[in-house]
Structure formats: structure tokens, C-alpha cells
Design a protein around this motif. Structure first.
Motif, PDB file in Angstrom:
ATOM      1  N   ILE A  67      35.820  13.617  10.407  1.00 34.27           N
ATOM      2  CA  ILE A  67      37.074  13.001  11.140  1.00 34.27           C
ATOM      3  C   ILE A  67      37.231  11.702  10.766  1.00 34.27           C
ATOM      4  CG2 ILE A  67      38.573  12.872  12.892  1.00 34.27           C
ATOM      5  CD1 ILE A  67      37.125  15.485  13.895  1.00 34.27           C
ATOM      6  N   GLN A  68      36.047  11.065  11.212  1.00 38.21           N
ATOM      7  CA  GLN A  68      36.098   9.639  11.262  1.00 38.21           C
ATOM      8  C   GLN A  68      36.067   8.751   9.854  1.00 38.21           C
ATOM      9  OE1 GLN A  68      33.872   6.866  10.656  1.00 38.21           O
ATOM     10  NE2 GLN A  68      34.886   5.227  11.437  1.00 38.21           N
ATOM     11  N   LYS A  69      35.438   9.540   8.619  1.00 32.95           N
ATOM     12  CA  LYS A  69      35.389   8.934   7.508  1.00 32.95           C
ATOM     13  C   LYS A  69      36.930   9.251   6.633  1.00 32.95           C
ATOM     14  CE  LYS A  69      32.745   8.639   3.187  1.00 32.95           C
ATOM     15  NZ  LYS A  69      31.822   9.237   2.372  1.00 32.95           N
ATOM     16  N   GLN A  70      37.572   8.083   6.401  1.00 31.19           N
ATOM     17  CA  GLN A  70      38.916   8.461   5.723  1.00 31.19           C
ATOM     18  C   GLN A  70      39.057   9.042   4.568  1.00 31.19           C
ATOM     19  OE1 GLN A  70      41.197   4.895   6.140  1.00 31.19           O
ATOM     20  NE2 GLN A  70      41.035   4.897   8.704  1.00 31.19           N
ATOM     21  N   GLU A  71      37.947   8.983   3.540  1.00 33.92           N
ATOM     22  CA  GLU A  71      38.009   9.651   2.481  1.00 33.92           C
ATOM     23  C   GLU A  71      36.777  10.413   2.198  1.00 33.92           C
ATOM     24  OE1 GLU A  71      37.938   6.716  -0.863  1.00 33.92           O
ATOM     25  OE2 GLU A  71      39.879   5.747  -0.060  1.00 33.92           O
ATOM     26  N   VAL A  72      37.120  11.887   2.138  1.00 35.06           N
ATOM     27  CA  VAL A  72      36.054  13.021   2.098  1.00 35.06           C
ATOM     28  C   VAL A  72      36.479  13.947   1.105  1.00 35.06           C
ATOM     29  CG1 VAL A  72      34.740  14.464   3.397  1.00 35.06           C
ATOM     30  CG2 VAL A  72      35.434  12.519   4.583  1.00 35.06           C
ATOM     31  N   GLY A  73      35.597  14.427   0.184  1.00 36.14           N
ATOM     32  CA  GLY A  73      36.016  15.267  -0.884  1.00 36.14           C
ATOM     33  C   GLY A  73      35.329  16.638  -0.529  1.00 36.14           C
ATOM     34  N   GLN A  74      35.767  17.591  -1.624  1.00 34.50           N
ATOM     35  CA  GLN A  74      34.900  18.887  -1.487  1.00 34.50           C
ATOM     36  C   GLN A  74      33.687  19.082  -1.343  1.00 34.50           C
ATOM     37  OE1 GLN A  74      36.451  21.672  -0.667  1.00 34.50           O
ATOM     38  NE2 GLN A  74      35.220  23.286  -1.812  1.00 34.50           N
ATOM     39  N   LYS A  75      32.753  18.277  -2.248  1.00 37.13           N
ATOM     40  CA  LYS A  75      31.414  18.126  -2.226  1.00 37.13           C
ATOM     41  C   LYS A  75      30.969  17.714  -0.873  1.00 37.13           C
ATOM     42  CE  LYS A  75      31.009  16.912  -7.138  1.00 37.13           C
ATOM     43  NZ  LYS A  75      30.580  16.034  -8.107  1.00 37.13           N
ATOM     44  N   GLU A  76      31.541  16.792  -0.174  1.00 37.94           N
ATOM     45  CA  GLU A  76      31.132  16.572   1.227  1.00 37.94           C
ATOM     46  C   GLU A  76      31.059  17.669   2.059  1.00 37.94           C
ATOM     47  OE1 GLU A  76      31.713  12.489  -0.464  1.00 37.94           O
ATOM     48  OE2 GLU A  76      32.745  14.352  -0.503  1.00 37.94           O
ATOM     49  N   TYR A  77      32.432  18.276   2.029  1.00 38.16           N
ATOM     50  CA  TYR A  77      32.487  19.488   2.994  1.00 38.16           C
ATOM     51  C   TYR A  77      31.613  20.716   2.644  1.00 38.16           C
ATOM     52  CZ  TYR A  77      36.905  17.324   4.489  1.00 38.16           C
ATOM     53  OH  TYR A  77      37.998  16.689   5.021  1.00 38.16           O
ATOM     54  N   SER A  78      31.542  20.968   1.337  1.00 35.69           N
ATOM     55  CA  SER A  78      30.493  21.960   1.139  1.00 35.69           C
ATOM     56  C   SER A  78      29.252  21.779   1.453  1.00 35.69           C
ATOM     57  CB  SER A  78      30.748  22.314  -0.313  1.00 35.69           C
ATOM     58  OG  SER A  78      31.895  22.567  -0.887  1.00 35.69           O
ATOM     59  N   SER A  79      28.639  20.502   1.230  1.00 37.99           N
ATOM     60  CA  SER A  79      27.409  20.322   1.414  1.00 37.99           C
ATOM     61  C   SER A  79      27.080  20.275   3.061  1.00 37.99           C
ATOM     62  CB  SER A  79      27.008  18.729   1.152  1.00 37.99           C
ATOM     63  OG  SER A  79      26.958  18.612  -0.154  1.00 37.99           O
ATOM     64  N   VAL A  80      28.240  19.911   4.073  1.00 36.97           N
ATOM     65  CA  VAL A  80      28.128  19.901   5.360  1.00 36.97           C
ATOM     66  C   VAL A  80      28.217  21.477   5.884  1.00 36.97           C
ATOM     67  CG1 VAL A  80      29.507  19.475   7.757  1.00 36.97           C
ATOM     68  CG2 VAL A  80      29.029  17.647   5.764  1.00 36.97           C
ATOM     69  N   PHE A  81      28.975  22.298   5.209  1.00 32.06           N
ATOM     70  CA  PHE A  81      29.079  23.446   5.500  1.00 32.06           C
ATOM     71  C   PHE A  81      27.569  24.422   5.480  1.00 32.06           C
ATOM     72  CE2 PHE A  81      29.375  27.985   4.035  1.00 32.06           C
ATOM     73  CZ  PHE A  81      30.081  28.705   5.060  1.00 32.06           C
ATOM     74  N   PHE A  82      27.117  24.203   4.181  1.00 34.00           N
ATOM     75  CA  PHE A  82      25.778  24.963   3.810  1.00 34.00           C
ATOM     76  C   PHE A  82      24.688  24.305   4.765  1.00 34.00           C
ATOM     77  CE2 PHE A  82      27.733  26.001  -0.052  1.00 34.00           C
ATOM     78  CZ  PHE A  82      28.024  27.416   0.133  1.00 34.00           C
ATOM     79  N   PHE A  83      24.783  23.192   5.097  1.00 32.48           N
ATOM     80  CA  PHE A  83      23.775  22.657   6.174  1.00 32.48           C
ATOM     81  C   PHE A  83      23.779  23.046   7.374  1.00 32.48           C
ATOM     82  CE2 PHE A  83      22.126  19.247   9.172  1.00 32.48           C
ATOM     83  CZ  PHE A  83      20.728  19.103   8.806  1.00 32.48           C
ATOM     84  N   ASN A  84      25.024  23.320   7.968  1.00 35.47           N
ATOM     85  CA  ASN A  84      25.372  23.778   9.304  1.00 35.47           C
ATOM     86  C   ASN A  84      24.861  25.395   9.309  1.00 35.47           C
ATOM     87  OD1 ASN A  84      28.259  21.734   9.703  1.00 35.47           O
ATOM     88  ND2 ASN A  84      26.159  21.122  10.320  1.00 35.47           N
TER      89      ASN A  84
END
Length: 478
Positions: A67-84
Motif C-alpha cells: 500500500i505504501q509503495k506507490q509503484e508496484v507491479g505484477q511481479k511484486e504482487y506474485s512474489s508476495v503472494f507465494f511467499f505468504n
């Protein structure tokens, strides 16, 4: 600049989500409290204390980092998902394997299957971190309304049906699992995002530098906040833990709705405005005044009416809960003030300060637990209440440097509201001494409190009342 009507609209949806789900949960908890014994609630509390702490690690601070980072892409979202999801699975495996050890620690071997089943929530929680971040970032809070209320309603029906059928503790476990599963499932259907088959630690690193400090802060807060529950469960009886946890439920219902708005709506709004310190300060001032004006009288009123409320809602078998309820109401008085200050610090990207504050506060908490442990559960909670003004000062101090608005300014802002609530609380408590039956007495206390508070607001010319009326008019025009 985010338009005020957009903010107000999302606040309304967030209030509806929290209010709807928590009211249903509260009603269900009353029904279950009448059907089940305090000891059965205490057993579940022992397990959820542990899963709540591990949930902090499953999130790893990435939700707020996204939320805090203003520029986030699909790669960041996917990496976070699999990590969680991966971390949630690892923690579940750990809880499954350590279940006999945990049960032996509490001296309750029958808890083993309860621990292994209820800990499945750790895996489920990993599946919705990204979805929740996207909803908050896009300010689409009506989706939270659908997911939260859907899970709460279905789990309520099943939980009550199982309790009536004599399933005991399993009714509470089923309710928790189904609530979390349905909540996550609905978010997956309503949020248009799916993970790519991609994972990169390199993409996680920038998010982790911010999020890991929040995770550490969350772990410290959750760990010490739940430490008292762990101590009570180990040293004292399951009934004592049930009174402790159930006493927290009613004030938490009041504060939780507003807190969720402060935390989940104001954070992305402040993050969006992080370069404009004047706007952040204005948002903080207004949120503090409105939150205090609405929540303070509810908490003070509940504390003054604690005995008749307990008898009416939970029956006389829960009367030992009354002093716990009163102390918890006083504990939550500054909770929203703390939260608003912390959101400012987070939104400005200063998770390092956030972590330092939590370390200081949690050291104080641990010391207070150690000092009061020989004297019993109530003294432990009472000292926690006395610490709350100190926590307020600690949280507000950095805001003075960051946006020029700190503890002294906040106290001045809320002075008339604090005095008015003190007067109302004394009068309502005095009404409670009248020789009336329980329900008529409760009605008399509530009516007296409302009349005194509104009349006092007009006489003292509390500006926040005018602000609330103005905001209400704006909401009706959305």
C-alpha cells in the motif's frame, strides 16, 4: 488530492463492513456464551493467542508495504503472494507437529486435535494478503463489506447449529475456520487479480526493507499483547482467561469499527498525501477529534453500566467478568489516538521509528506483567490501563517532529471531550446505584448518558459535534 467524498464513501463502507460483521459476531458470541461454558471459550483463546502471533509473520508487513509503495507491479504482487502462502504452510506444519508440546505446556492433552485443526487458518490467511492490499490501495472497501459479512453470517449459522447439537469447543473452531475461508473466497471472486507463476526474492527486497520493520513492530505488539493471555492460561484457570478475553470483546466491538477505518482507510489516504505534511496533519486532527467524540462516551458508558449489561447479555454466570469489562473499557480509551499517530508515521515511510516505538512500549508492558503477576489477573490488567497515557505520549512524540502536531496539541484538541466524558461517566454511575430491576436500570443509565452528553456538547460548544453533522450531510449527498 483525493476528494473528501471519496474518503467519506470508503469510510462509510468500512464502517458498514466492520459494524455489520462485528455486530453479527457479537450477537453470535452472546448466544454461544449462553450455550457453552466459560472454560470452553478459554481453551479456544489459548490457541488463538498463538495463531494471532504467527499471523503477523504470515503477513510479514508486506500488505502495508504494498500500500505504501506507490509503484508496484505484477511481479511484486506474485512474489508476495507465494511467499505468504508458503510461510503460512510452514507455520501450520510447525503448529501441527508441536501440538503435543503446546498442549503439555498448558497441562491439557485434549487440546491437541483442537490446535491442529484451528491452525489451518494460518494457511488460509496467506491467500488473501495481496487481495486485501489491492482493495485498500484502490479504496474499494465495499468488497471488504461483502467478504467479511458473508463469512461472518455463514460461520455464525454453522457455529450456533453445532453448539446446539452438543459439539462444544468444535463449534467455536468451525466458526473461526469457516469465517476465514469464506472471507478469503469472496475476495478471490471480487478482486480482479491472479498471481503469475513468478517468484523473486529480488522483487521482495525493497518491500521487505519497509515491511520487515512493521512485521517486527507487529510481532512485538501482538506478542506482548497476547503474553498476558498466555500467562493467564498457564498460571491461572481457563475460566479466568475466558473472563479476561470476553471482557475485552464489548469495548473491542466499539473501538474495532473506528480503528479499522483509521488504520485501513486513513493509511492509504495519508500515504497518497505523504509529500504534503499539512494535509496529513489535517487528516490526523480531524480523525482524532471525531473518533474521540464518538468512542469515548461509548466506552465510559459501558464501564458505568457494566453489571446490568453483563447480566442482560451473558446471564449471571458471567458476573465475574464485570471488573474485566470495566478495565478493558478504560484500556481502549486511547487506542484510537495511538492508532492515528502510528498511521502518520507509517504513511510517511518511517517504519524504523514505528519499530523503535514498539520496542519501548513493549518493554514497559513486559515489566508491568512481571511486577503484577504475583497479585492476580485484575492487577495485571489495571496496571496496563495506567500505562495507556504513557503509550499515547510515546506514539505522539515523533508526530511533533514529522508534521508539527504532537502530544500537547492533541491533549488540547481533546480537552473538552475528555472533561465532558468524565462528567457523563460519574452521573451515569450514580444512576446505577438506584434500586431498580436490571433492565429498567440499564435503560435509565443509557438515557441519562445520552442526554448529559448531547446537552453538555451544546453547552460547552464542542466543535466536533458541528463537524460530525457537516460530514453526515456530505455523506448523504454521496
Amino acid at each position: 488530492m483525493i476528494k473528501s467524498k471519496v474518503i467519506l464513501s470508503n469510510m462509510l463502507w468500512k464502517f458498514a463492513e466492520r459494524g455489520g460483521s462485528q455486530i453479527v459476531s457479537f450477537v453470535v458470541s452472546i448466544i454461544l456464551a449462553r450455550l457453552l461454558a466459560p472454560e470452553e471459550f478459554g481453551v479456544i483463546s489459548l490457541i488463538t493467542v498463538l495463531t494471532n502471533i504467527l499471523d503477523i509473520f504470515v503477513d510479514s508487513g508486506f500488505s502495508n508495504a504494498l500500500i505504501q509503495k506507490q509503484e508496484v507491479g505484477q511481479k511484486e504482487y506474485s512474489s508476495v503472494f507465494f511467499f505468504n502462502v508458503g510461510l503460512g504452510t510452514v507455520f501450520y506444519a510447525g503448529m501441527y507437529g508441536l501440538a503435543p508440546v503446546i498442549a503439555d505446556f498448558y497441562g491439557r492433552s485434549y487440546m491437541i486435535p483442537y490446535i491442529r485443526v484451528l491452525s489451518v487458518t494460518l494457511i488460509i490467511g496467506g491467500f488473501n494478503v495481496v487481495q486485501r492490499s489491492l482493495v485498500a490501495k484502490r479504496l474499494e472497501y465495499r468488497k471488504f463489506f461483502y467478504s467479511s459479512l458473508g463469512g461472518t453470517l455463514l460461520s455464525a449459522v454453522i457455529g450456533i447449529a453445532m453448539a446446539l447439537s452438543g459439539f462444544g469447543v468444535w463449534a467455536l473452531i468451525a466458526r473461526n475456520l469457516i469465517d476465514k475461508f469464506i472471507d478469503t473466497a469472496i475476495l478471490w471472486f471480487t478482486v480482479r487479480w491472479r498471481p503469475s507463476l513468478y517468484f523473486s526474492l529480488k522483487k521482495l527486497k525493497p518491500l521487505a526493507s519497509y515491511g520487515i520493520k512493521l512485521m517486527g513492530s507487529g510481532f512485538l505488539y501482538s506478542g506482548t499483547n497476547n503474553l498476558m493471555s498466555l500467562v493467564i492460561g498457564k498460571v491461572f484457570s481457563a475460566s479466568a482467561l475466558a473472563y479476561y478475553e470476553k471482557g475485552r470483546q464489548i469495548p473491542n466491538l466499539m473501538v474495532g469499527n473506528v480503528y479499522s477505518v483509521v488504520q485501513e482507510v486513513l493509511f492509504p489516504v495519508m500515504a497518497e498525501q505523504q509529500k504534503n505534511k499539512e494535509s496529513v496533519c489535517k487528516i490526523l486532527r480531524q480523525s482524532l477529534a471525531i473518533s474521540a467524540y464518538c468512542i469515548f462516551p461509548c466506552l465510559i458508558g459501558i464501564a458505568a453500566c457494566a453489571k446490568p449489561i453483563t447480566i442482560v447479555l451473558f446471564t449471571e454466570k458471567w458476573l465475574d467478568m464485570v471488573p474485566f469489562l470495566q478495565l478493558w473499557c478504560l484500556f481502549f480509551i486511547t487506542y484510537l489516538v495511538d492508532s492515528a499517530n502510528l498511521q502518520v508515521i507509517q504513511s510517511l515511510g518511517r517504519s524504523d521509528i514505528f519499530l523503535k516505538l514498539e520496542i519501548i512500549k513493549e518493554i514497559l508492558t513486559v515489566v508491568s506483567i512481571l511486577v503484577t503477576l504475583p497479585f492476580g489477573v485484575l492487577p495485571m490488567l489495571a496496571l496496563s490501563v495506567l500505562e495507556r497515557p504513557i503509550h499515547w505520549y510515546i506514539n505522539a512524540a515523533p508526530c511533533k517532529k514529522l508534521i508539527g502536531y504532537g502530544f500537547v496539541e492533541e491533549v488540547k484538541e481533546l480537552k473538552s471531550i475528555i472533561l465532558l466524558n468524565g462528567l457523563m461517566g460519574v452521573i451515569v454511575w450514580c444512576v446505577g446505584l438506584l434500586p431498580l430491576e436490571t433492565i429498567p436500570l440499564l435503560i435509565a443509565q443509557v438515557m441519562t448518558g445520552v442526554i448529559v452528553y448531547l446537552t453538555g456538547s451544546v453547552i460547552l460548544r464542542v466543535e466536533t459535534l458541528k463537524t460530525i453533522v457537516k460530514l453526515a450531510k456530505n455523506l448523504l449527498c454521496i
